[in-house]
Motif scaffolding. Structure first.
Motif, PDB file in Angstrom:
ATOM      1  N   ALA A   7       0.796  -1.235   0.000  1.00  0.00           N
ATOM      2  CA  ALA A   7       0.000   0.000   0.000  1.00  0.00           C
ATOM      3  C   ALA A   7       0.828   1.283   0.000  1.00  0.00           C
ATOM      4  O   ALA A   7       0.263   2.378  -0.102  1.00  0.00           O
ATOM      5  CB  ALA A   7      -0.958   0.004   1.197  1.00  0.00           C
ATOM      6  N   HIS A   8       2.167   1.154   0.094  1.00  0.00           N
ATOM      7  CA  HIS A   8       2.974   2.382   0.078  1.00  0.00           C
ATOM      8  C   HIS A   8       4.436   2.048  -0.203  1.00  0.00           C
ATOM      9  O   HIS A   8       5.081   1.310   0.541  1.00  0.00           O
ATOM     10  CB  HIS A   8       2.865   3.106   1.421  1.00  0.00           C
ATOM     11  N   ALA A   9       4.961   2.600  -1.297  1.00  0.00           N
ATOM     12  CA  ALA A   9       6.377   2.423  -1.636  1.00  0.00           C
ATOM     13  C   ALA A   9       6.781   3.595  -2.524  1.00  0.00           C
ATOM     14  O   ALA A   9       5.954   4.463  -2.835  1.00  0.00           O
ATOM     15  CB  ALA A   9       6.594   1.095  -2.356  1.00  0.00           C
ATOM     16  N   HIS A  10       8.061   3.616  -2.889  1.00  0.00           N
ATOM     17  CA  HIS A  10       8.568   4.673  -3.780  1.00  0.00           C
ATOM     18  C   HIS A  10       9.432   4.004  -4.854  1.00  0.00           C
ATOM     19  O   HIS A  10      10.661   4.025  -4.775  1.00  0.00           O
ATOM     20  CB  HIS A  10       9.396   5.698  -2.986  1.00  0.00           C
ATOM     21  N   ILE A  11       8.775   3.375  -5.816  1.00  0.00           N
ATOM     22  CA  ILE A  11       9.500   2.585  -6.814  1.00  0.00           C
ATOM     23  C   ILE A  11      10.379   3.457  -7.720  1.00  0.00           C
ATOM     24  O   ILE A  11      11.374   3.010  -8.272  1.00  0.00           O
ATOM     25  CB  ILE A  11       8.501   1.748  -7.665  1.00  0.00           C
ATOM     26  N   GLY A  93      -0.501  11.852  -3.007  1.00  0.00           N
ATOM     27  CA  GLY A  93       0.409  11.526  -1.912  1.00  0.00           C
ATOM     28  C   GLY A  93       1.840  11.442  -2.423  1.00  0.00           C
ATOM     29  O   GLY A  93       2.044  11.434  -3.632  1.00  0.00           O
ATOM     30  N   GLU A  94       2.761  11.521  -1.610  1.00  0.00           N
ATOM     31  CA  GLU A  94       2.653  11.457  -0.181  1.00  0.00           C
ATOM     32  C   GLU A  94       2.585  12.873   0.384  1.00  0.00           C
ATOM     33  O   GLU A  94       3.460  13.685   0.098  1.00  0.00           O
ATOM     34  CB  GLU A  94       3.874  10.683   0.324  1.00  0.00           C
ATOM     35  N   VAL A  95       1.531  13.139   1.128  1.00  0.00           N
ATOM     36  CA  VAL A  95       1.344  14.458   1.713  1.00  0.00           C
ATOM     37  C   VAL A  95       1.276  14.280   3.234  1.00  0.00           C
ATOM     38  O   VAL A  95       1.118  13.166   3.715  1.00  0.00           O
ATOM     39  CB  VAL A  95       0.038  15.101   1.204  1.00  0.00           C
ATOM     40  N   VAL A 154      -3.228   6.465   6.508  1.00  0.00           N
ATOM     41  CA  VAL A 154      -2.072   6.994   7.209  1.00  0.00           C
ATOM     42  C   VAL A 154      -1.005   5.909   7.088  1.00  0.00           C
ATOM     43  O   VAL A 154      -1.179   4.785   7.552  1.00  0.00           O
ATOM     44  CB  VAL A 154      -2.383   7.296   8.677  1.00  0.00           C
ATOM     45  N   HIS A 155       0.086   6.262   6.396  1.00  0.00           N
ATOM     46  CA  HIS A 155       1.082   5.242   6.085  1.00  0.00           C
ATOM     47  C   HIS A 155       2.112   5.117   7.211  1.00  0.00           C
ATOM     48  O   HIS A 155       2.304   6.052   7.990  1.00  0.00           O
ATOM     49  CB  HIS A 155       1.717   5.554   4.726  1.00  0.00           C
ATOM     50  N   SER A 156       2.743   3.951   7.291  1.00  0.00           N
ATOM     51  CA  SER A 156       3.735   3.640   8.336  1.00  0.00           C
ATOM     52  C   SER A 156       3.277   4.180   9.687  1.00  0.00           C
ATOM     53  O   SER A 156       3.950   4.983  10.325  1.00  0.00           O
ATOM     54  CB  SER A 156       5.109   4.208   7.970  1.00  0.00           C
ATOM     55  N   THR A 204       5.528  -1.604   2.417  1.00  0.00           N
ATOM     56  CA  THR A 204       6.979  -1.687   2.685  1.00  0.00           C
ATOM     57  C   THR A 204       7.616  -0.315   2.888  1.00  0.00           C
ATOM     58  O   THR A 204       8.671  -0.218   3.497  1.00  0.00           O
ATOM     59  CB  THR A 204       7.733  -2.365   1.521  1.00  0.00           C
ATOM     60  N   ASP A 205       7.029   0.756   2.328  1.00  0.00           N
ATOM     61  CA  ASP A 205       7.687   2.065   2.263  1.00  0.00           C
ATOM     62  C   ASP A 205       9.071   1.917   1.625  1.00  0.00           C
ATOM     63  O   ASP A 205       9.968   2.708   1.890  1.00  0.00           O
ATOM     64  CB  ASP A 205       7.788   2.746   3.643  1.00  0.00           C
ATOM     65  N   SER A 206       9.273   0.881   0.826  1.00  0.00           N
ATOM     66  CA  SER A 206      10.583   0.682   0.214  1.00  0.00           C
ATOM     67  C   SER A 206      10.882   1.846  -0.746  1.00  0.00           C
ATOM     68  O   SER A 206       9.956   2.401  -1.321  1.00  0.00           O
ATOM     69  CB  SER A 206      10.642  -0.667  -0.513  1.00  0.00           C
TER      70      SER A 206
END
Ligand SMILES: [Zn+2]
Length: 265
Positions: A7-11, A93-95, A154-156, A204-206
């Motif tokens: 649900a949240h990463a930065h590829i 996002g990400e905001v 709300v991530h992480s 992962t927020d990878s």
């Protein structure tokens, strides 16, 4: 068959550039079928849009992260709207709000957060929110405005039990990252037990937040990558005392509801 939604990463992050084909191959083998990849600044929106066109798993979100607000140039609003129009499934996002950074400008942070939220509301897009040590302020801001009908996440998540209630009442999803795999994270573990299953996500927020245990198994393979979502899945399943397959299916369906605005039938 198990399928997973990161649900949240930065590829689009530069740290993936050299090995993206291998990283892609590994997430496919791990049955990661969807990845919500968030932009952070205008500079990375371009690369993110390009990757979203190349890899069917990527659902892009475009936004200005609270760390990079000063780098935004005056065209940011027009650029954001144009990208959202071009990508009808894209989120905002990400905001968010980060009160943990040493030098911060609260007014600028609040203004940019609410301005981006307004765009998301108007265009009915999912919103991915970063919140650190701003747990008194975030709910107040959210309550004071229209919220996106599609919902927000709300991530992480780093709040406690009380914040779980507040966010869920406001219609938000709560997402856990690799920080939940750290056994000393008592507050996170307590919060994780409390999230209603239909408001829970995993991420992962990878390439950041490498889960505990990864180094041992994949010696030398850094940074964090979507394949490692399995570590988050297994830890959250263990904390909640439920089968990992069931958790995978529930979090997948939740993320589809948020990012695609429909039930996954
Ligand atoms: Zn992030």
């Amino acid at each position: 068959m198990i399928r997973l939604f990161d649900a949240h990463a930065h590829i689009q992050d530069d740290r993936f550039k050299a090995s993206l084909n291998e990283v892609h191959e590994r997430w496919r083998k791990a049955n990661i079928t969807n990845i919500a990849s968030c932009g952070s600044c205008q500079a990375d929106w371009v690369r993110l849009a390009e990757l979203a066109g190349q890899m069917s798993e990527i659902i892009p979100s475009f936004g200005l992260h609270p760390w990079y607000l000063k780098e935004a140039d005056s065209s940011w609003r027009a650029d954001l709207i144009e990208l959202l129009e071009k990508h009808p499934d894209a989120g905002v996002g990400e905001v968010g709000l980060d009160y943990a950074v040493s030098t911060r400008e609260d007014q600028l942070m609040h203004d940019m957060f609410t301005a981006q939220l307004e765009i998301a509301v108007k265009m009915n897009r999912a919103v991915s929110i970063h919140c650190r040590r701003a747990w008194d302020v975030l709910p107040e801001l959210l309550k004071s405005m229209n919220r996106p009908p599609r919902g927000f996440m709300v991530h992480s998540f780093s709040g406690g039990i009380g914040q779980v209630d507040t966010i869920v009442k406001l219609g938000g999803f709560i997402s856990f990252s690799g920080s939940i795999t750290r056994h000393r994270n008592k507050r996170g573990i307590d919060a994780c037990r409390k999230v209603p299953l239909d408001h829970l996500l995993i991420e992962t927020d990878s390439p950041d937040i490498l889960p505990s245990g990864v180094e041992k198994n994949n010696a030398g393979r850094l940074p964090n990558e979507p394949e490692n979502l399995l570590f988050v899945l297994n830890r959250v399943a263990e904390i909640r005392g439920m089968p990992a397959g069931e958790l995978a299916e529930a979090t997948y369906n939740n993320a589809v509801r948020l990012f695609h605005g429909r039930d996954n039938q």
